[in-house]
Design a protein around this motif. Structure first.
Motif, PDB file in Angstrom:
ATOM      1  N   VAL A   1      13.296  -2.478   4.356  1.00 35.95           N
ATOM      2  CA  VAL A   1      12.294  -1.467   4.688  1.00 35.95           C
ATOM      3  C   VAL A   1      11.874  -1.626   6.152  1.00 35.95           C
ATOM      4  O   VAL A   1      11.559  -2.721   6.609  1.00 35.95           O
ATOM      5  CB  VAL A   1      11.071  -1.628   3.751  1.00 35.95           C
ATOM      6  N   GLY A   2      11.902  -0.531   6.892  1.00 36.05           N
ATOM      7  CA  GLY A   2      11.541  -0.539   8.308  1.00 36.05           C
ATOM      8  C   GLY A   2      12.727  -0.357   9.234  1.00 36.05           C
ATOM      9  O   GLY A   2      12.559  -0.061  10.418  1.00 36.05           O
ATOM     10  N   PHE A   3      13.959  -0.511   8.708  1.00 39.56           N
ATOM     11  CA  PHE A   3      15.165  -0.400   9.522  1.00 39.56           C
ATOM     12  C   PHE A   3      15.838   0.962   9.422  1.00 39.56           C
ATOM     13  O   PHE A   3      16.902   1.178   9.996  1.00 39.56           O
ATOM     14  CB  PHE A   3      16.176  -1.486   9.120  1.00 39.56           C
ATOM     15  N   GLY A   4      15.252   1.892   8.682  1.00 41.29           N
ATOM     16  CA  GLY A   4      15.808   3.230   8.610  1.00 41.29           C
ATOM     17  C   GLY A   4      17.139   3.309   7.902  1.00 41.29           C
ATOM     18  O   GLY A   4      18.053   3.999   8.353  1.00 41.29           O
TER      19      GLY A   4
ATOM     20  N   GLY B   1       0.813  -1.212   0.000  1.00 38.61           N
ATOM     21  CA  GLY B   1       0.000   0.000   0.000  1.00 38.61           C
ATOM     22  C   GLY B   1       0.847   1.262   0.000  1.00 38.61           C
ATOM     23  O   GLY B   1       0.556   2.232  -0.717  1.00 38.61           O
ATOM     24  N   ALA B   2       1.930   1.261   0.791  1.00 40.50           N
ATOM     25  CA  ALA B   2       2.827   2.415   0.818  1.00 40.50           C
ATOM     26  C   ALA B   2       3.537   2.574  -0.524  1.00 40.50           C
ATOM     27  O   ALA B   2       3.729   3.699  -1.014  1.00 40.50           O
ATOM     28  CB  ALA B   2       3.850   2.249   1.942  1.00 40.50           C
ATOM     29  N   TYR B   3       3.924   1.455  -1.126  1.00 39.50           N
ATOM     30  CA  TYR B   3       4.575   1.512  -2.443  1.00 39.50           C
ATOM     31  C   TYR B   3       3.646   2.135  -3.474  1.00 39.50           C
ATOM     32  O   TYR B   3       4.047   3.029  -4.234  1.00 39.50           O
ATOM     33  CB  TYR B   3       4.994   0.113  -2.886  1.00 39.50           C
TER      34      TYR B   3
ATOM     35  N   HIS C   1      10.672  -4.949  13.207  1.00 39.58           N
ATOM     36  CA  HIS C   1      10.011  -5.581  12.071  1.00 39.58           C
ATOM     37  C   HIS C   1      10.557  -4.990  10.772  1.00 39.58           C
ATOM     38  O   HIS C   1      10.902  -3.808  10.714  1.00 39.58           O
ATOM     39  CB  HIS C   1       8.497  -5.377  12.130  1.00 39.58           C
ATOM     40  N   PHE C   2      10.612  -5.821   9.734  1.00 39.29           N
ATOM     41  CA  PHE C   2      11.172  -5.332   8.470  1.00 39.29           C
ATOM     42  C   PHE C   2      10.585  -6.092   7.291  1.00 39.29           C
ATOM     43  O   PHE C   2       9.983  -7.167   7.432  1.00 39.29           O
ATOM     44  CB  PHE C   2      12.704  -5.468   8.467  1.00 39.29           C
TER      45      PHE C   2
ATOM     46  N   ILE D   1       6.444   1.280   7.458  1.00 40.18           N
ATOM     47  CA  ILE D   1       6.636   0.035   8.211  1.00 40.18           C
ATOM     48  C   ILE D   1       7.125   0.341   9.628  1.00 40.18           C
ATOM     49  O   ILE D   1       6.645  -0.246  10.616  1.00 40.18           O
ATOM     50  CB  ILE D   1       7.621  -0.890   7.475  1.00 40.18           C
ATOM     51  N   ALA D   2       8.073   1.254   9.759  1.00 36.10           N
ATOM     52  CA  ALA D   2       8.606   1.591  11.086  1.00 36.10           C
ATOM     53  C   ALA D   2       7.526   2.191  11.978  1.00 36.10           C
ATOM     54  O   ALA D   2       7.411   1.838  13.161  1.00 36.10           O
ATOM     55  CB  ALA D   2       9.779   2.558  10.944  1.00 36.10           C
ATOM     56  N   ASP D   3       6.730   3.096  11.429  1.00 39.89           N
ATOM     57  CA  ASP D   3       5.690   3.752  12.231  1.00 39.89           C
ATOM     58  C   ASP D   3       4.612   2.764  12.658  1.00 39.89           C
ATOM     59  O   ASP D   3       4.082   2.859  13.771  1.00 39.89           O
ATOM     60  CB  ASP D   3       5.049   4.899  11.439  1.00 39.89           C
ATOM     61  N   GLN D   4       4.289   1.829  11.792  1.00 39.23           N
ATOM     62  CA  GLN D   4       3.179   0.919  12.082  1.00 39.23           C
ATOM     63  C   GLN D   4       3.597  -0.264  12.950  1.00 39.23           C
ATOM     64  O   GLN D   4       2.833  -0.719  13.801  1.00 39.23           O
ATOM     65  CB  GLN D   4       2.587   0.397  10.770  1.00 39.23           C
TER      66      GLN D   4
END
Length: 412
Positions: free
Chosen positions: A313-316, A236-238, A267-268, A259-262
């Motif tokens: 994605v999700g690891f900054g 969805g973000a993509y 998680h990644f 991903i990080a916010d949610q």
């Protein structure tokens, strides 16, 4: 003669000039507000107007193993047809009409094409084919459009395609996917997910906007609903970022924040986002912890498309660097998730990329078309892994067929 079937001359339209246009027009007009359960008898009735009988609508099952008959009044419902070894399967995989002579006429298998996506196959029997082939192909195209339209608000077609119980996670993933195959004169794509009825974290997405083919492949950590939910947010973000018309590195950053916010820092999702200019063959991509895709040329893997990577994605991770490759006409790019190569039994070696490349080279010489290659490759690899799929395993194949100037299509 089946119960309710008309005599050959009853209801038959005059086969004069304009017959085909009137037939298709009648079918289209009647189908607009018709409920899904009445589509089957309507199709059988209109096929009878051209002398056809024993009509079957065959849909691909979710495992891409067989074509299953759609139940419905006035439709012939027989046994499922194997995709890899049947006239119906040949019509489906190669998007071509197959004719099989029979004692009572000719059995025809017509691909149901919605644009370029193969919905299934329509089978029917005619006493003689004569000059009806073009009309029947157009009729099959209209039937495909009807099935796609009605599918969006009924479970009837889903239930026909489902061959075994499906997990909630898999239900989510299948509802998220675009069509499994798409082709235009300049490019073609096809994908497959395993295990079809229990997939969770693997997914892919694509869109063709003007001359740019956008592709993403994601693999969310974990299993079950958690992985499916994470993959849903990633896709969805993509899509949201892609539709904002921003660059690949900005798309990665947007997905990373989502991903990080949610889900938090533990998680990644590994991901790969691509853009292919189908007019020039210029391919760009960013890799976020994902296996490197394979470049296939002249039906052989010539190398892996390695390049700079960033954190999943999700690891900054830092802003990713964009890799580039100029494709040659006929080149294919195979994307895959790690579940395909990391499968192994306790104490044994992983299946590995070398085995994957071996089977890609082998199947590239035996199958034609991206859909046939992806399907055959997925099933062969699963068989070589001993039928095991302990983790999700996804394949996505892209073919570049040449620029727009080489494929001018003139309307009749």
């Amino acid at each position: 003669m089946a119960e309710g079937e008309r005599q050959p001359d009853e209801g038959m339209l005059d086969r004069s000039e304009g017959f085909g246009e009137r037939l298709l027009g009648v079918l289209l007009d009647r189908a607009h507000q018709m409920p899904p359960q009445l589509i089957a008898p309507l199709i059988a009735e209109e096929v009878a107007r051209v002398g056809g009988r024993d009509v079957s609508i065959l849909l691909q099952d979710y495992g891409q193993l067989v074509l299953v008959p759609l139940p419905g009044r006035r439709l012939m419902v027989g046994e499922p047809e194997p995709i890899g070894d049947s006239p119906a399967g040949m019509a489906f995989l190669h998007a071509t009409t197959v004719e099989v002579p029979q004692p009572d006429g000719v059995r025809m298998y017509l691909p149901l094409l919605d644009g370029s996506d193969q919905v299934g196959v329509m089978a029917l029997t005619l006493d003689t084919v004569d000059d009806d082939r073009r009309l029947l192909r157009r009729l099959a195209g209209l039937v495909a459009d009807m099935l796609v339209t009605k599918h969006s608000y009924t479970d009837q077609f889903f239930l026909a395609r489902r061959r075994e119980p499906m997990s909630v996670a898999a239900e989510i993933q299948w509802s998220l996917l675009p069509p499994l195959a798409m082709s235009v004169p300049q490019a073609a794509v096809a994908g497959i997910l395993e295990p079809a009825y229990d997939v969770a974290g693997d997914s892919f997405d694509y869109a063709l906007n003007e001359d740019i083919l956008h592709v993403a492949m994601v693999d969310a950590m974990g299993h079950g609903l958690d992985a499916a939910t994470m993959a849903t947010v990633a896709v969805g973000a993509y899509r949201h970022a892609r539709r904002a018309d921003i660059g690949l590195s900005e798309i990665y950053a947007f997905m990373d924040r989502a991903i990080a916010d949610q889900f938090g820092p533990d998680h990644f999702v590994t991901a790969q986002m691509m853009r292919l200019n189908i007019a020039t063959g210029h391919l760009q991509w960013v890799n976020a912890g994902h296996p490197a895709p394979l470049l296939i040329r002249d039906h052989k893997v010539v190398r892996q498309l390695r390049g700079p990577t960033t954190f999943p994605v999700g690891f900054g991770g830092k802003e990713p660097r964009t890799s580039q490759q100029r494709l040659q006409r006929g080149d294919r790019v195979l994307c895959f998730t790690d579940g395909l190569i990391e499968e192994h039994e306790a104490g044994e070696e992983q299946f590995g990329e070398e085995q994957l490349i071996h089977w890609v080279n082998r199947i590239e010489h035996t199958e034609k078309g991206v859909r046939a290659v992806v399907r055959a490759l997925s099933h062969a690899l699963k068989q070589q892994r001993g039928g095991r799929t302990s983790d999700d395993a996804a394949l996505f194949l892209i073919e570049w067929q040449g620029g727009a100037a080489d494929h001018l299509v003139l309307l009749e």
